[in-house]
Design an enzyme around this catalytic site. Structure first.
Site, mmCIF file in Angstrom:
data_model
loop_
_atom_site.group_PDB
_atom_site.id
_atom_site.type_symbol
_atom_site.label_atom_id
_atom_site.label_comp_id
_atom_site.label_asym_id
_atom_site.label_seq_id
_atom_site.Cartn_x
_atom_site.Cartn_y
_atom_site.Cartn_z
ATOM 1 N N ASN A 39 -13.191 10.472 -0.776
ATOM 2 C CA ASN A 39 -13.896 9.499 -1.612
ATOM 3 C C ASN A 39 -13.726 8.185 -0.924
ATOM 4 O O ASN A 39 -12.591 7.757 -0.727
ATOM 5 C CB ASN A 39 -13.184 9.329 -2.960
ATOM 6 C CG ASN A 39 -13.689 10.284 -3.984
ATOM 7 O OD1 ASN A 39 -14.817 10.739 -3.927
ATOM 8 N ND2 ASN A 39 -12.835 10.568 -4.947
ATOM 9 N N GLN A 73 -8.522 13.845 0.536
ATOM 10 C CA GLN A 73 -7.709 14.716 -0.309
ATOM 11 C C GLN A 73 -8.034 16.178 -0.034
ATOM 12 O O GLN A 73 -9.095 16.495 0.518
ATOM 13 C CB GLN A 73 -7.990 14.444 -1.780
ATOM 14 C CG GLN A 73 -7.661 13.038 -2.245
ATOM 15 C CD GLN A 73 -7.686 12.943 -3.755
ATOM 16 O OE1 GLN A 73 -7.165 13.814 -4.469
ATOM 17 N NE2 GLN A 73 -8.294 11.906 -4.277
ATOM 18 N N CYS A 125 0.498 3.365 3.410
ATOM 19 C CA CYS A 125 0.871 2.837 4.733
ATOM 20 C C CYS A 125 2.217 3.441 5.186
ATOM 21 O O CYS A 125 3.071 3.779 4.350
ATOM 22 C CB CYS A 125 0.989 1.313 4.684
ATOM 23 S SG CYS A 125 -0.555 0.442 4.991
ATOM 24 N N HIS A 143 -6.913 2.136 2.038
ATOM 25 C CA HIS A 143 -6.303 2.791 3.199
ATOM 26 C C HIS A 143 -7.099 4.073 3.494
ATOM 27 O O HIS A 143 -7.352 4.851 2.583
ATOM 28 C CB HIS A 143 -4.830 3.125 2.910
ATOM 29 C CG HIS A 143 -4.081 3.505 4.143
ATOM 30 N ND1 HIS A 143 -3.097 2.722 4.681
ATOM 31 C CD2 HIS A 143 -4.210 4.582 4.962
ATOM 32 C CE1 HIS A 143 -2.640 3.304 5.785
ATOM 33 N NE2 HIS A 143 -3.301 4.442 5.961
ATOM 34 N N HIS A 189 -8.183 7.494 3.742
ATOM 35 C CA HIS A 189 -7.514 8.728 3.302
ATOM 36 C C HIS A 189 -8.508 9.689 2.666
ATOM 37 O O HIS A 189 -9.595 9.301 2.253
ATOM 38 C CB HIS A 189 -6.399 8.417 2.296
ATOM 39 C CG HIS A 189 -6.920 7.952 0.964
ATOM 40 N ND1 HIS A 189 -7.354 6.675 0.738
ATOM 41 C CD2 HIS A 189 -7.077 8.609 -0.211
ATOM 42 C CE1 HIS A 189 -7.760 6.550 -0.509
ATOM 43 N NE2 HIS A 189 -7.611 7.716 -1.119
ATOM 44 N N CYS A 228 0.840 -1.211 0.000
ATOM 45 C CA CYS A 228 0.000 0.000 0.000
ATOM 46 C C CYS A 228 0.869 1.253 0.000
ATOM 47 O O CYS A 228 1.724 1.429 0.873
ATOM 48 C CB CYS A 228 -0.900 0.000 1.222
ATOM 49 S SG CYS A 228 -1.730 1.577 1.483
ATOM 50 N N HIS A 284 -4.001 0.458 8.043
ATOM 51 C CA HIS A 284 -4.556 0.181 6.718
ATOM 52 C C HIS A 284 -5.986 -0.355 6.796
ATOM 53 O O HIS A 284 -6.765 -0.207 5.855
ATOM 54 C CB HIS A 284 -3.640 -0.843 6.025
ATOM 55 C CG HIS A 284 -3.999 -1.120 4.611
ATOM 56 N ND1 HIS A 284 -3.680 -0.269 3.573
ATOM 57 C CD2 HIS A 284 -4.666 -2.164 4.046
ATOM 58 C CE1 HIS A 284 -4.128 -0.788 2.432
ATOM 59 N NE2 HIS A 284 -4.727 -1.929 2.692
ATOM 60 N N SER A 327 -9.256 4.794 -5.000
ATOM 61 C CA SER A 327 -8.213 3.940 -5.575
ATOM 62 C C SER A 327 -7.547 3.035 -4.549
ATOM 63 O O SER A 327 -6.827 2.118 -4.923
ATOM 64 C CB SER A 327 -7.152 4.826 -6.233
ATOM 65 O OG SER A 327 -6.594 5.697 -5.260
HETATM 66 P P1 H2U Z 1 -8.641 8.587 -4.167
HETATM 67 O O1 H2U Z 1 -9.084 9.427 -3.010
HETATM 68 O O2 H2U Z 1 -9.497 8.757 -5.363
HETATM 69 O O3 H2U Z 1 -8.456 7.186 -3.784
HETATM 70 O O4 H2U Z 1 -7.202 9.118 -4.590
HETATM 71 C C1 H2U Z 1 -6.008 8.870 -3.870
HETATM 72 C C2 H2U Z 1 -4.998 9.893 -4.302
HETATM 73 O O5 H2U Z 1 -3.709 9.493 -3.836
HETATM 74 C C3 H2U Z 1 -4.905 10.020 -5.810
HETATM 75 O O6 H2U Z 1 -5.195 11.360 -6.132
HETATM 76 C C4 H2U Z 1 -2.752 9.855 -4.781
HETATM 77 C C5 H2U Z 1 -3.456 9.682 -6.118
HETATM 78 O O7 H2U Z 1 -2.927 10.568 -7.072
HETATM 79 N N1 H2U Z 1 -1.568 8.993 -4.633
HETATM 80 C C6 H2U Z 1 -0.332 9.574 -4.473
HETATM 81 O O8 H2U Z 1 -0.210 10.800 -4.460
HETATM 82 N N2 H2U Z 1 0.758 8.783 -4.336
HETATM 83 C C7 H2U Z 1 0.705 7.431 -4.371
HETATM 84 O O9 H2U Z 1 1.725 6.786 -4.247
HETATM 85 C C8 H2U Z 1 -0.573 6.735 -4.539
HETATM 86 C C9 H2U Z 1 -1.781 7.573 -4.667
HETATM 87 ZN ZN ZN Z 2 -2.209 1.160 3.704
#
Ligand code: H2U
Ligand code: ZN
Length: 348
Positions: free
Chosen positions: A157, A172, A54, A168, A170, A51, A119, A165
């Site tokens: 989201n 934004q 993580c 975990h 999270h 992940c 996670h 995606s």
């Molecule tokens: P979601 O909230 O749609 O899951 O998006 C996760 C964000 O995390 C996505 O905008 C970022 C992606 O660009 N991300 C990183 O910045 N670095 C990573 O290594 C994985 C995901």
């Molecule tokens: Zn994780």
């Protein structure tokens, strides 16, 4: 002629977004022949070596996450907005020679917030202390980014069904030097209401809803979570403080602590509704920077897609895409279902 909001088709006005929604309560008895699948078991490990969110793991951009112990924020490795310095005044006004082909430059920043090092948790499963740390970080980020940008959008989201995606926990933050469509509409409606009534639209609305009580899901001395009169999504929630607050960083200690409890209880009700980790998109709307703020009343929207079960969702298609949003289940029925669920125990 008075409408019976519980049995007759009607339209309701969304005072915050200046839009209408069609409600068709008489269709609730309609037989359902859609599919139902069983919910997917969640057996995530507490730490997943694969992940990118993580602690201690490498991200897609090549950087390594620190061994964070609570909430952690970093610049999105695939930022949708870039900041390459101030945009020159001349280029800001520039557009194609035709008014039908307008464009405008945009400058901004995108960050990712890991809500927890774990996670296998979701915000709903976290303690109020750890949810409080997320709220504090949201506030600090809004305060910092508001110095640089006009609009700071904090959001989450959750769930693959919402295009999330990574499981975990999270969220934004996108911050930019423009006012996007949704907040621009809410800025207009709240300013017009404040000019006319001398109070914020949401302080009057929350008070009215507390008097009626039929759409309230959670409430305490500081916060109210309700299915708005004008909700579009089946189990949509509007979460707002009882008194006007301009943005997350202006909340006092009491309001912050209470928010952690109300959010925890609300999200646990969501999870209990269809016995699944409830998917949604949620986000905060507060005052844009560098403009009058008296008319702004901080609030969060929760937009969950599920309608009947862990797998049967509402689609915004057909009439909704082409004409206007429509719902069968009334906001009052949705609020009652959420309110009547037992809330699994609170963690300190
Ligand atoms: P979601 O909230 O749609 O899951 O998006 C996760 C964000 O995390 C996505 O905008 C970022 C992606 O660009 N991300 C990183 O910045 N670095 C990573 O290594 C994985 C995901
Ligand atoms: Zn994780």
């Amino acid at each position: 002629m008075a409408i019976d909001l519980y049995s007759q088709p009607h339209r309701r006005y969304n005072a915050l977004s200046d839009e209408w929604v069609q409600v068709s309560p008489h269709r609730n008895q309609r037989p359902w022949q859609g599919h139902l699948d069983s919910p997917v078991a969640d057996d995530r490990p507490a730490h997943d070596p694969a992940c990118s969110l993580c602690p201690g793991n490498e991200r897609a951009g090549g950087q390594r996450n620190p061994d964070f112990e609570q909430v952690f924020v970093f610049d999105n490795d695939f930022a949708a907005l870039l900041d390459e310095g101030p945009i020159e005044a001349t280029s800001a006004a520039e557009s194609d020679e035709s008014p039908l082909l307008q464009s405008a430059p945009v400058r901004g920043a995108c960050r990712v917030i890991c809500f927890s090092p774990r996670h296998d948790l979701t915000l709903a499963q976290m303690s109020t202390k750890d949810i409080g740390a997320v709220i504090d970080l949201w506030g600090a980020q809004v305060e910092e980014l508001s110095q640089l940008y006009r609009w700071v959008q904090v959001f989450e989201n959750k769930g693959a069904i919402m295009g999330c995606s990574n499981p975990h926990p999270h969220g934004q933050i996108w911050a930019l030097d423009a006012l996007p469509n949704e907040p621009a509409r809410e800025d207009r409606t709240q300013a017009a209401y404040y000019d006319e009534h001398g109070s914020t639209l949401l302080s009057d609305y929350v008070e009215l809803e507390c008097d009626r009580a039929e759409r309230i899901v959670e409430a305490d001395e500081h916060w109210v979570a309700l299915v708005p009169f004008w909700a579009v999504w089946p189990f949509e929630i509007l979460l707002a403080p009882r008194v006007p607050v301009d943005h997350l960083h202006s909340l006092d200690d009491g309001q912050r602590q209470s928010l952690a409890h109300v959010m925890q209880r609300l999200l646990r009700r969501y999870d209990a509704l269809f016995a699944t980790s409830f998917p949604y998109s949620m986000g905060w709307h507060g005052a844009p920077s560098a403009q009058p703020r008296d008319h702004w009343h901080l609030h969060a929207h929760f937009y969950p897609p599920l309608l009947r079960s862990a797998s049967v969702r509402k689609f915004m298609v057909g009439y909704e895409l082409l004409a206007e949003a429509q719902r069968d289940l009334t906001p009052e029925q949705a609020a009652a279902r959420l309110r009547e669920l037992p809330v699994p125990g609170e963690n300190p």
